[in-house]
Design a protein around this motif. Structure first.
Motif, PDB file in Angstrom:
ATOM      1  N   THR A 167       0.839  -1.203   0.000  1.00  0.00           N
ATOM      2  CA  THR A 167       0.000   0.000   0.000  1.00  0.00           C
ATOM      3  C   THR A 167       0.873   1.252   0.000  1.00  0.00           C
ATOM      4  O   THR A 167       0.613   2.209  -0.738  1.00  0.00           O
ATOM      5  CB  THR A 167      -0.942   0.012   1.220  1.00  0.00           C
ATOM      6  OG1 THR A 167      -1.705  -1.203   1.239  1.00  0.00           O
ATOM      7  CG2 THR A 167      -1.892   1.195   1.161  1.00  0.00           C
ATOM      8  N   ARG A 168       1.936   1.241   0.832  1.00  0.00           N
ATOM      9  CA  ARG A 168       2.878   2.366   0.835  1.00  0.00           C
ATOM     10  C   ARG A 168       3.467   2.574  -0.552  1.00  0.00           C
ATOM     11  O   ARG A 168       3.579   3.703  -1.048  1.00  0.00           O
ATOM     12  CB  ARG A 168       3.973   2.099   1.865  1.00  0.00           C
ATOM     13  CG  ARG A 168       4.992   3.238   2.092  1.00  0.00           C
ATOM     14  CD  ARG A 168       6.133   3.283   1.104  1.00  0.00           C
ATOM     15  NE  ARG A 168       6.800   2.033   0.864  1.00  0.00           N
ATOM     16  CZ  ARG A 168       7.829   1.554   1.583  1.00  0.00           C
ATOM     17  NH1 ARG A 168       8.329   2.256   2.564  1.00  0.00           N
ATOM     18  NH2 ARG A 168       8.392   0.389   1.271  1.00  0.00           N
ATOM     19  N   THR A 183       4.286   8.705   2.850  1.00  0.00           N
ATOM     20  CA  THR A 183       3.871   9.235   1.549  1.00  0.00           C
ATOM     21  C   THR A 183       2.861  10.363   1.730  1.00  0.00           C
ATOM     22  O   THR A 183       2.159  10.430   2.735  1.00  0.00           O
ATOM     23  CB  THR A 183       3.226   8.131   0.692  1.00  0.00           C
ATOM     24  OG1 THR A 183       2.099   7.579   1.399  1.00  0.00           O
ATOM     25  CG2 THR A 183       4.216   7.021   0.387  1.00  0.00           C
ATOM     26  N   ASP A 233       2.716   9.646  -5.607  1.00  0.00           N
ATOM     27  CA  ASP A 233       3.510  10.826  -5.235  1.00  0.00           C
ATOM     28  C   ASP A 233       4.577  11.119  -6.279  1.00  0.00           C
ATOM     29  O   ASP A 233       4.744  12.256  -6.731  1.00  0.00           O
ATOM     30  CB  ASP A 233       4.196  10.601  -3.879  1.00  0.00           C
ATOM     31  CG  ASP A 233       3.245  10.596  -2.704  1.00  0.00           C
ATOM     32  OD1 ASP A 233       2.041  10.890  -2.898  1.00  0.00           O
ATOM     33  OD2 ASP A 233       3.695  10.281  -1.587  1.00  0.00           O
ATOM     34  N   CYS A 279       0.990   4.199  -2.983  1.00  0.00           N
ATOM     35  CA  CYS A 279       0.852   5.633  -2.705  1.00  0.00           C
ATOM     36  C   CYS A 279       2.115   6.392  -3.116  1.00  0.00           C
ATOM     37  O   CYS A 279       2.039   7.520  -3.624  1.00  0.00           O
ATOM     38  CB  CYS A 279       0.555   5.853  -1.225  1.00  0.00           C
ATOM     39  SG  CYS A 279      -1.078   5.275  -0.715  1.00  0.00           S
ATOM     40  N   HIS A 288       0.332  10.887  -0.517  1.00  0.00           N
ATOM     41  CA  HIS A 288      -0.938  10.234  -0.815  1.00  0.00           C
ATOM     42  C   HIS A 288      -1.202   9.161   0.242  1.00  0.00           C
ATOM     43  O   HIS A 288      -0.279   8.460   0.665  1.00  0.00           O
ATOM     44  CB  HIS A 288      -0.886   9.605  -2.208  1.00  0.00           C
ATOM     45  CG  HIS A 288      -2.238   9.392  -2.819  1.00  0.00           C
ATOM     46  ND1 HIS A 288      -2.770  10.258  -3.758  1.00  0.00           N
ATOM     47  CD2 HIS A 288      -3.157   8.432  -2.623  1.00  0.00           C
ATOM     48  CE1 HIS A 288      -3.965   9.837  -4.111  1.00  0.00           C
ATOM     49  NE2 HIS A 288      -4.224   8.720  -3.441  1.00  0.00           N
ATOM     50  N   GLN A 289      -2.442   9.029   0.664  1.00  0.00           N
ATOM     51  CA  GLN A 289      -2.821   8.034   1.663  1.00  0.00           C
ATOM     52  C   GLN A 289      -4.058   7.270   1.184  1.00  0.00           C
ATOM     53  O   GLN A 289      -4.890   7.816   0.459  1.00  0.00           O
ATOM     54  CB  GLN A 289      -3.128   8.698   3.002  1.00  0.00           C
ATOM     55  CG  GLN A 289      -1.913   9.300   3.693  1.00  0.00           C
ATOM     56  CD  GLN A 289      -0.938   8.237   4.155  1.00  0.00           C
ATOM     57  OE1 GLN A 289      -1.307   7.259   4.794  1.00  0.00           O
ATOM     58  NE2 GLN A 289       0.338   8.436   3.816  1.00  0.00           N
ATOM     59  N   PRO A 290      -4.176   5.983   1.572  1.00  0.00           N
ATOM     60  CA  PRO A 290      -5.369   5.230   1.173  1.00  0.00           C
ATOM     61  C   PRO A 290      -6.623   5.806   1.815  1.00  0.00           C
ATOM     62  O   PRO A 290      -6.568   6.340   2.922  1.00  0.00           O
ATOM     63  CB  PRO A 290      -5.080   3.817   1.688  1.00  0.00           C
ATOM     64  CG  PRO A 290      -4.070   4.001   2.771  1.00  0.00           C
ATOM     65  CD  PRO A 290      -3.241   5.190   2.377  1.00  0.00           C
TER      66      PRO A 290
END
Length: 357
Positions: free
Chosen positions: A47-48, A96, A55, A51, A98-100
């Motif tokens: 997930t990281r 990051t 970025d 994201c 951006h985040q979920p």
């Protein structure tokens, strides 16, 4: 221009990173959602990484965290190929921009599918756990999905291993079985295609740093991702094949088949019976010359794109690598201490039993 509305289900992953970059810059793809799943690497890191790619390329697509474990078994990972950070020799930042989004993965997928009935194509380039969970929780979604194009299964094995079970399929064969039996039009990109037909040669990889910033980044990811047991040094493009199929199906050769999935004796083993009425379209071959002409055309469309300096700074990469190696060594040391402690406890118990006797 014909455009596809897509959900991309992924476990980034070196090969996923290339596929995601190609997809994010594909004018034919209208990306509605990215969903992450445990596969090549654990869910938190995958997930990281997803994201981070948003970025790095200044993109803004919704991301949802998916399944942390397979539906009915212990999950496998491929960190021996993708490294502990999931992106091979490249070390992304810990955090990051951006985040979920905070939404259940099955709910998010079903919401997007309902908002776009009979229009959504799911590009699945990781284990199919999220899809299995979706169709279990919302079986009605099967009638609303336009198509599934995925990487995985090895109905023909590999040249050096006829009984090979592909990673994505054996990671969650129960979920794979649900997809194959869903009744949705399915296009399968078998594992052998990316390894033995659309692979990068060692010479091609050596030229990556000379093209642009994007391929400089990809060159770093390749440092640990050389195909094991191949006859030469090569980098597989497994996950890019489904993306390119949507872009230009004419470069691929397809045969219809019925496909069964073994979940018991050889979990993940796919068997294909070719039949013109079969529900599964299996990609049998590809025009390699056209495939790479398409690939390099996409690379050069990013010639003017300049990455933020921090993303390609060698000193920053070295610092992150040293920090990661320290963490790995510390983790190994703690594991060794734990194992030694267990051995001491067992030894003490044995000695106490002998004294009692």
């Amino acid at each position: 221009m014909k455009k596809y509305k897509v959900i991309i289900d992924t476990d980034p992953g070196c090969d996923d990173a290339l596929a995601i970059i190609m997809a994010m810059h594909d004018p034919k793809l209208d990306i509605k959602l990215f969903t992450t799943v445990a596969g090549n690497i654990g869910l938190d890191i995958s997930t990281r990484n997803m994201c981070f790619l948003l970025d790095m390329f200044h993109k803004d697509y919704p991301v949802v965290r998916g399944a942390k474990h397979a539906m009915k078994r212990i999950s496998e990972d491929a960190s021996f190929l993708h490294d502990a950070n999931g992106l091979g020799g490249y070390i992304p930042p810990k955090t990051t921009i951006h985040q979920p989004i905070d939404e259940n993965c099955s709910d998010a997928m079903y919401r997007v599918i309902k908002e776009n009935p009979n229009e959504i194509v799911i590009i699945a380039i990781g284990p199919h756990t999220n899809l299995g969970n979706l169709f279990t929780k919302y079986p009605e979604a099967k009638k609303l999905v336009k198509m599934i194009v995925y990487e995985g299964c090895a109905p023909f094995g590999l040249p050096n291993d006829p009984e090979y079970n592909s990673f994505n399929a054996r990671s969650d064969p129960e979920a794979q079985k649900i997809v194959l039996e869903s009744g949705i039009p399915v296009v399968m990109t078998p594992s052998n295609l990316g390894r033995y037909r659309t692979h990068f040669t060692e010479e091609m990889i050596k030229e990556f740093p000379l093209i642009n910033d994007t391929t400089r980044f990809l060159h770093k990811t390749c440092e640990t991702y050389w195909e094991p047991d191949a006859p030469d040094m090569r980098i597989a493009t497994n996950d890019t094949c489904p993306v390119f199929y949507l872009d230009d199906p004419s470069m691929f050769k397809i045969k219809k088949a019925y496909v069964s999935m073994d979940c018991d004796e050889h979990p993940g083993r796919a068997r294909a019976t070719f039949d013109k009425n079969g529900p599964i379209s299996i990609i049998m071959d590809v025009n390699r010359k056209r495939f790479f002409k398409h690939m390099y055309k996409r690379f050069h469309k990013l010639d003017k794109f300049t990455m933020d300096s921090e993303y390609l700074d060698d000193n920053i990469q070295l610092e992150r690598r040293l920090e990661l190696e320290k963490k790995i060594l510390k983790k190994q040391s703690l594991q060794e201490k734990k194992e030694n402690l267990e051995k001491q406890k067992k030894s003490t118990k044995t000695q106490n039993k002998k004294k009692t006797k």
